[in-house]
Design an enzyme around this catalytic site. Structure first.
Site, PDB file in Angstrom:
ATOM      1  N   CYS A   1      64.437-100.884  -7.170  1.00  0.00           N
ATOM      2  CA  CYS A   1      65.048-100.334  -5.969  1.00  0.00           C
ATOM      3  C   CYS A   1      64.044 -99.567  -5.129  1.00  0.00           C
ATOM      4  O   CYS A   1      63.515 -98.540  -5.543  1.00  0.00           O
ATOM      5  CB  CYS A   1      66.200 -99.413  -6.372  1.00  0.00           C
ATOM      6  SG  CYS A   1      66.904 -98.550  -4.989  1.00  0.00           S
TER       7      CYS A   1
ATOM      8  N   ASP B   1      58.759-103.519 -24.553  1.00  0.00           N
ATOM      9  CA  ASP B   1      57.328-103.313 -24.783  1.00  0.00           C
ATOM     10  C   ASP B   1      57.016-102.236 -25.820  1.00  0.00           C
ATOM     11  O   ASP B   1      55.908-102.157 -26.316  1.00  0.00           O
ATOM     12  CB  ASP B   1      56.635-102.916 -23.472  1.00  0.00           C
ATOM     13  CG  ASP B   1      56.913-103.912 -22.352  1.00  0.00           C
ATOM     14  OD1 ASP B   1      57.221-105.071 -22.676  1.00  0.00           O
ATOM     15  OD2 ASP B   1      56.836-103.534 -21.168  1.00  0.00           O
TER      16      ASP B   1
ATOM     17  N   MET C   1      78.207-108.440 -49.546  1.00  0.00           N
ATOM     18  CA  MET C   1      77.612-108.098 -50.836  1.00  0.00           C
ATOM     19  C   MET C   1      77.211-106.621 -50.862  1.00  0.00           C
ATOM     20  O   MET C   1      77.467-105.882 -49.927  1.00  0.00           O
ATOM     21  CB  MET C   1      76.353-108.940 -51.054  1.00  0.00           C
ATOM     22  CG  MET C   1      76.630-110.351 -51.488  1.00  0.00           C
ATOM     23  SD  MET C   1      75.074-111.258 -51.465  1.00  0.00           S
ATOM     24  CE  MET C   1      75.002-111.819 -53.131  1.00  0.00           C
TER      25      MET C   1
ATOM     26  N   ARG D   1      92.288-114.683 -40.874  1.00  0.00           N
ATOM     27  CA  ARG D   1      91.421-115.607 -41.602  1.00  0.00           C
ATOM     28  C   ARG D   1      90.513-114.763 -42.479  1.00  0.00           C
ATOM     29  O   ARG D   1      90.195-113.628 -42.135  1.00  0.00           O
ATOM     30  CB  ARG D   1      90.559-116.419 -40.640  1.00  0.00           C
ATOM     31  CG  ARG D   1      91.337-117.374 -39.750  1.00  0.00           C
ATOM     32  CD  ARG D   1      91.841-118.589 -40.522  1.00  0.00           C
ATOM     33  NE  ARG D   1      92.553-119.533 -39.674  1.00  0.00           N
ATOM     34  CZ  ARG D   1      93.844-119.463 -39.399  1.00  0.00           C
ATOM     35  NH1 ARG D   1      94.568-118.465 -39.869  1.00  0.00           N
ATOM     36  NH2 ARG D   1      94.417-120.362 -38.649  1.00  0.00           N
TER      37      ARG D   1
ATOM     38  N   ARG E   1      75.355 -97.761 -59.986  1.00  0.00           N
ATOM     39  CA  ARG E   1      74.054 -98.195 -59.487  1.00  0.00           C
ATOM     40  C   ARG E   1      73.868 -97.873 -57.999  1.00  0.00           C
ATOM     41  O   ARG E   1      73.496 -98.736 -57.207  1.00  0.00           O
ATOM     42  CB  ARG E   1      73.883 -99.705 -59.714  1.00  0.00           C
ATOM     43  CG  ARG E   1      73.988-100.087 -61.182  1.00  0.00           C
ATOM     44  CD  ARG E   1      74.319-101.558 -61.344  1.00  0.00           C
ATOM     45  NE  ARG E   1      73.380-102.402 -60.613  1.00  0.00           N
ATOM     46  CZ  ARG E   1      72.361-103.041 -61.173  1.00  0.00           C
ATOM     47  NH1 ARG E   1      72.142-102.934 -62.459  1.00  0.00           N
ATOM     48  NH2 ARG E   1      71.563-103.792 -60.449  1.00  0.00           N
TER      49      ARG E   1
END
Length: 787
Positions: free
Chosen positions: A93, A170, A578, A660, A740
């Site tokens: 701009c 970047d 998992m 589903r 664990r």
């Protein structure tokens, strides 16, 4: 450094945005993940009862006003999380650069009562925002003189607050380890390199790849690290005089060693030590003229800006967006404009202008040929990357390497995880450079006991970074039942140190071996573990190698699954992930995929909560929202199984949505490692091998290595901002051995974030944030956890 007053925890829900208006805009070049940031700002703003506005087309929209500045609702940002670029548009701009344009912009904001701006863009955009803030009261006075606003408005809207987030592929902004979009750009580059590798392998070709990054070599450097490139050209570290000769020698040596493939990566801003550009064409011509190799140039261009954001960028942007809203709510006329960013694994706030000044310093240093200074100013993560690259890419002539006569064994333990091979490669190459002999153990502790062990050379691990799974082979077997045989093998092969790359079994294995030291002298050697498991359940580390790749797989799959329902009637998907008992994948996957709920073991839930979730989804589905997503960790509850939850939702959602279910299964362990896992695996493993060298020197007495203290069996992990070596004995108290998992896990703090973004009212402890820090020039020896 908190004062005693700050001990009461600070909660997000106690901060009110009532009566405040926040506007969000994206400016400058687009970057993947900007939408995730926009979404988080909008939803967090609405959550604290502020009004939130979009400013379309960056600063241009702010100057033009009208319907470029629109109040938005919760649904406005629905399903933009997985879209690359920015949905609210970005423009360069000219008008805003002139005071006249900024005067018009100020009027447009005041008319809507907006005094809080969240700017997502590069350093140019953020500098512009800061100037706007400094001029604000002057602009309002001028508007009042011209009779465009009344004196009341000048008083009421006297201050403009600004918070920036850096969106730029970047990664050229000082003070932040990762800018939004960098990780996704790396994904694009690595996908291309992996594809090129297969064709180049077939033809014995040399490829010159040009990557973006303007005046910053980050993308080139990290992609070179991640694909094991032969040579890299970056603006911050120009090659020495006569580089043409040394590069050609290196390429022809590689050919002689039967390496079928040469990859050279060139940053678009690459220069030589006289500040003359080095172009990809120039490099190609050089290779063709000197060596006659079949050479091709590939310029990646805007591909790097495209595509869907990676899981890392979505989570980063969501965390930053929340932090930005917090910073705006807490801003006062006296606090400087700040940027929110990530340091290691921690959100921080930094004064915007300090970052910008430092970013400009880098350019100045490069222009004046002070290249070492430029690398240092880029920050610790850049410097770490460069040092690791130098260490791993160039094999020193054997004559130059002082031989230590130490033998180090490397093995993989536990389930395969993407990035293990990158870690093995780094360990082998650093070990050889340090003068040790390196032995590779095939098939974990079980293979060790059977004598499956062989010496491994520099060339043997070429091309390993991009390979998924475990090339050495790995087993879950623990050493306890083979102690006698493993001790024999260690004696026979005269192994003086052990490096174990693996998951929870690797940690248990080291505990067993150190307990066996009383009985077997052979185990009295330095041992180190590098965590590698998709579950991210190893104590002592925020991250483990392989978890990022698994997270990306889950996120991609969720995106696809959501898309499969577009155009059909309303639908909810129940997805099982998992992780054993560790909810990391379910929780972070939910955050990255924009799920409505994530059921995990660490946070107990009962039937009432399930009921509330179903009702919440039903309410949502009555609006314009078409799809719901529910993640469930495989072991979150033995009775509320995936089937149970699926049936419950199906029954309760009758007439509103259908259901589903999907069990993701082992696809979460496979696949090529993500850039993060390659890079993390490479750096952490190189550091572990350097530790081994140090310990070997310390424990070598009278012709043999003898180490039997706790601090000679360590786990190297990333904790918040630093990479730390921790004795495994000390980690015992932090571990829940039955399930664990570590007893305390950092990511549970992000759990309320997911809930708020899914429109739940919840309690969110934000005591960790809010301290404005300063951009530090790091002392030389600061070794940090920047990835």
């Amino acid at each position: 450094s908190r004062s005693a007053m700050d001990h009461q925890p600070k909660f997000f829900e106690n901060l009110s945005g009532a009566g405040k208006a926040i506007a969000v805009l994206t400016s400058g070049g687009d970057a993947q993940g900007m939408n995730a940031a926009v979404r988080a700002v909008v939803r967090m703003g609405i959550y604290v009862n502020a009004k939130v506005y979009f400013i379309y087309e960056g600063y241009q929209g702010m100057v033009d006003g009208g319907d470029n500045i629109v109040e938005v609702s919760w649904e406005s940002v629905s399903s933009i999380l997985q879209v690359g670029g920015t949905v609210i548009g970005s423009a360069r701009c000219k008008a805003f650069r002139a005071r006249e344009g900024r005067l018009q912009a100020a009027l447009n904001l005041v008319q809507r009562g907006i005094t809080n701006l969240c700017v997502i863009g590069g350093d140019g955009s953020l500098t512009g925002a800061n100037l706007f803030r400094e001029e604000w009261s002057g602009l309002l006075e001028e508007l009042a003189q011209k009779g465009k606003i009344d004196a009341e408005a000048v008083k009421k809207y006297a201050y403009l607050n600004i918070v920036g987030m850096v969106g730029s592929i970047d990664n050229d902004f000082c003070g932040t380890d990762m800018t939004i979009g960098t990780d996704s750009a790396l994904h694009r580059i690595i996908e291309v390199v992996d594809a090129i590798m297969t064709t180049a392998q077939s033809h014995q070709r040399t490829f010159v790849l040009e990557v973006m990054g303007r005046h910053c070599g980050y993308l080139a450097l990290v992609s070179a690290l991640a694909c094991g490139a032969d040579w890299v050209f970056i603006p911050e570290y120009p090659p020495e005089e006569g580089w043409e000769d040394s590069m050609c020698v290196k390429l022809s040596e590689n050919r002689a060693r039967k390496k079928r493939l040469n990859i050279i990566i060139v940053a678009e801003g690459a220069i030589d030590c006289h500040n003359k550009p080095i172009t990809s064409e120039k490099v190609k011509d050089l290779v063709v003229q000197r060596l006659g190799f079949d050479t091709r140039v590939t310029i990646l261009g805007h591909v790097q800006r495209g595509g869907t954001p990676s899981a890392f960028d979505r989570i980063l942007a969501s965390r930053m967006g929340v932090e930005a809203v917090l910073a705006l709510l807490e801003a006062t006329p006296d606090t400087p404009a700040c940027v929110v960013s990530l340091s290691g694994n921690q959100a921080v706030r930094l004064p915007l202008m300090e970052c910008v000044q430092m970013t400009q310093e880098v350019q100045k240093a490069m222009d004046e040929g002070r290249f070492l200074e430029a690398v240092r100013l880029r920050g610790r993560s850049f410097e770490n990357n460069l040092n690791t690259y130098k260490l791993l890419s160039h094999k020193r002539p054997d004559a130059e390497i002082p031989k230590t006569n130490f033998n180090v064994a490397v093995l993989n333990v536990g389930a395969p995880a993407a990035g293990m091979n990158a870690a093995v490669r780094a360990a082998v190459r650093v070990g050889l450079t340090e003068g040790h002999k390196i032995f590779a153990v095939i098939d974990g502790f079980e293979g060790f006991a059977r004598g499956k062990i062989k010496e491994i050379s520099w060339g043997d691990v070429g091309g390993w970074t991009g390979q998924g799974g475990s090339i050495l082979g790995t087993k879950r077997t623990l050493p306890a039942k083979y102690l006698e045989k493993i001790a024999d093998q260690m004696r026979t092969n005269n192994i003086n140190a052990l490096m174990v790359i693996g998951g929870f079994e690797a940690y248990l294995g080291l505990l067993e071996l150190s307990a066996a030291r009383e009985k077997y002298d052979e185990f009295c050697v330095p041992m180190v573990m590098v965590p590698a498991t998709v579950s991210n359940n190893v104590p002592g580390s925020d991250f483990s190698i392989g978890a990022d790749t698994a997270l990306n797989t889950i996120t991609d799959t969720c995106d696809r699954i959501k898309q499969s329902a577009s155009g059909t009637k309303r639908r909810v998907f129940i997805i099982e992930t998992m992780g054993g008992y560790c909810g990391y994948l379910a929780n972070m996957g939910a955050l990255a995929a924009g799920a409505d709920a994530a059921y995990i073991f660490e946070e107990q839930f009962d039937i009432r909560e399930l009921q509330a979730n179903v009702e919440h989804l039903t309410e949502k589905m009555k609006t314009s929202i078409q799809r719901g997503l529910v993640l469930r960790n495989e072991n979150c509850n033995e009775n509320y199984t995936t089937d149970f939850i699926y049936q419950l939702y199906s029954e309760e959602g009758k007439g509103v949505f259908d259901c589903r279910k999907n069990v993701l299964g082992h696809m979460q362990q496979g696949g090529a490692p993500s850039p993060f896992d390659r890079n993390f695996g490479t750096k952490i493993s190189a550091k572990a091998m350097q530790w081994i060298s140090k310990k070997l020197k310390e424990t070598y007495r009278k012709g043999k290595v003898f180490a039997n203290t706790d601090d000679s069996v360590c786990l190297l992990g990333m904790r918040r901002r630093n990479l730390v070596f921790q004795p495994v004995a000390e980690l015992k108290s932090e571990t829940d051995f039955v399930h664990r998992i570590p007893k305390e896990q950092w990511w549970l703090k992000l759990r309320p974030l997911m809930k708020i973004l899914a429109k739940y009212k919840t309690s969110y402890d934000v005591s960790d944030s809010g301290q404005l820090e300063h951009v530090a020039m790091l002392p030389k020896e600061a070794e940090t956890g920047a990835i």
